[in-house]
Design an enzyme around this catalytic site. Sequence first.
Site, PDB file in Angstrom:
ATOM      1  CG  HIS A 129      10.304   2.519 -25.439  1.00 20.24           C
ATOM      2  ND1 HIS A 129      10.861   2.758 -26.671  1.00 20.24           N
ATOM      3  CD2 HIS A 129       9.289   3.399 -25.316  1.00 20.24           C
ATOM      4  CE1 HIS A 129      10.205   3.746 -27.256  1.00 20.24           C
ATOM      5  NE2 HIS A 129       9.249   4.155 -26.459  1.00 20.24           N
TER       6      HIS A 129
ATOM      7  NE  ARG B   8       9.427   3.063 -32.369  1.00 18.67           N
ATOM      8  CZ  ARG B   8       8.545   2.516 -31.541  1.00 18.67           C
ATOM      9  NH1 ARG B   8       7.683   1.611 -31.972  1.00 18.67           N
ATOM     10  NH2 ARG B   8       8.508   2.877 -30.276  1.00 18.67           N
TER      11      ARG B   8
END
Lengths: 238, 493
Positions: free
Chosen positions: B276, B296
């Site tokens: 990740h 994000r």
Amino acid sequence: MDAHTPPPPEAGPAAAPAAGITLVIDGVEITAAPEASILQAAAHGTAALTANIGCMGQGVCGSCRCMVRRQGERQVETRLACETRAEAGMEVSFIDYFIPEHRHVYDIAEVTESWGLLDQLNAIFPEAAHCRHCGGCDRACPKGIAVQQGVALCVAGDFDAAARGFDECVMCNLCTLACPEHIRPNNLGLFVRRATAALTLRPIDLVRRLREIEQGAMAVEIPPEAGAGAAPAVEHDA
Amino acid sequence: MRAIPATRGPRGAPPPPPPLAALLQSNALLDDAALAGATPLRADVLVLGGGGAGAAAALAAAGAGRQVILATKLRMGDSNTVMAEGGIQAAIGPEDSLQHHFDDTLRGGHNSADPHLVKQLVTDGPAVIRWLIGLGMHFDLEKEAGLGARLLRKKAGGTTVPRILSHRDVTGLEMMRVLREAVELHPRITVMNRCPAVELLSDDAGACVGAVLYDLEHRRFLLLRSPAVILATGGSGRLHLGGFPTSNHYGATADGLVLAYRMGARLRDLDSFQYHPTGVAWPAPLAGGLISEAVRSAGAWLVNGHGQRFVDELLARDIVAAAILREIAEGRGVTRGGRVGVFLDTPGLLARQPDLLETRLTGLKHLAHKAGFDPRREPFLVAPTLHYQNGGAVIDPQGETTIPGLYAAGEVSGGVHGRNRLMGNALLEIISFGRRAGAHAAARPVAAYSRGGIEHVHRWQRALAAAGLPRAPRAPLLYPDYAPFSLRQHAAA
């Protein structure tokens, strides 16, 4: 990404350094890194943990509940070990899981009558109305939830507000342990959360899409080259 | 290496990372003496694992009228599911379709997923959301609640249409507490906490007919016979492959892969893991923990040591993670407290959208609180963290492995995502395939409980001896190697 990519230099599980702080966990003296959480200290202790450990730091599974006394203090607090920094001289006892004496059994599929929700709540959680306002649940909650107020909102039928109140509950059961009336506030709060979603959440975009799928208007076609990039599988032939 | 080909991989299969290969080639934890003294038990369906896939499988099998035992190493709910933040994909938008979801998933996995599994996954999506709502799970709405409301949709990296449904950035917590309550209250499901599976049971025909569990509370072995076994044991992040930190829970030690492989099940993509992009690099005590892709998705930028953005933050996870590693490797990282990473610009994001912290990013708020700083003023330092095992046991669309009677659902299975997974497809997978495996397992005839044994283990041990490896280390590992654990010593105490 390739599994064999060299690790970044700082990576790797946090190990206890040579010089650290010393605290006592379940009667055993442990040396931990200065910035470690209680749980990290315990996990890198003398024997592998097999209980009171789960998500390891995110504070969402509720496994690592413990009693904590800081050096020089008399007060004992209940905390999640993964969210509490280890301190020199700290005394920590993890709290075992227990088989609950009182179970409030229901099937959410049978909670279908919104006019009768308050009656059902009282039937499933009869103790909830007996809150003696001792505040034990509020003191026990490691997430700072206003548990006692949440119970009162449930009993009053202020369901949406009650559901919001228990939104950050991780079901560590510490409020249930603390409650002398066997209310099981976290299970009560979850019942109200579940009931409000199951009874009232009817997103129209989802309803429409489900209908389209049912009517066969949403087929998926697999192109001929689909999955062509797959690598072979392995099995042993012993 | 004909007998134990795990390290080399026959027929051109890419080899797993050495620590995983070593576990696959290991010897059994169990011996005949332990088996002889084991306490016998029975179930119509045995589910191994207490995360979302196990819960969904147990509920489906019990819903079909079967008596189910759900056995788990830690405790019901202690899993990667409860830690999932971002959300769950389901194609419900008016501009979206099952085909778009299919195409995005296949492309995100570099066209290496099993398309039949992907088709099943995306087709189940909307029904999975409805099922979860029926159990009492909340989802965020676009505007205010009420009849006619629409679900809030977020965009996942590597997708063409906003398709992520969520409960703030604690979607997994909301899902798991609902699933756990439903399982624990179900009259036909018995939950056995702290009972890891240490071996599967086979019959003469090579079918799986149960498992041997170790009961940590009572320090005894249990011989659990069942005509169907569902592996829902999750992944392997706690092996810290490549020396990376991990976002995984404590129990992610590849146990299911080891047991399935030893029994002869076919496995795939064992070399493929997801890192990740935004694991915490600093502050150190939180290292490896996750900052949700929701951050994000909401618009946060990644910024290197020169103050520059260097990648489109919403590309697929493997691409963003590789970009961060490149910045670090080429000297454009940021060092703080001895840790290297890049900035996740939360101050910029929260200046543009000040209310996010209170409304959608409550997980970030908690993380910053733990870190001891204000994300409106200070950015996190992030670096990739070992997050997801892309590969696993080969399954068919009903969740059955290549071993009759042995099912797999969730992270322990392979083929649903191929060699890279999109955000939100794991939560969908565990419910979609968990329920499928549970329903299909429930349909197996239960009339005859096979005696079952560990002949496959004896065969395996003979192969180890033939390969010159009779003293191979023992597995499944059960717990990470941060501190010693010996099953034999524990059982003898």
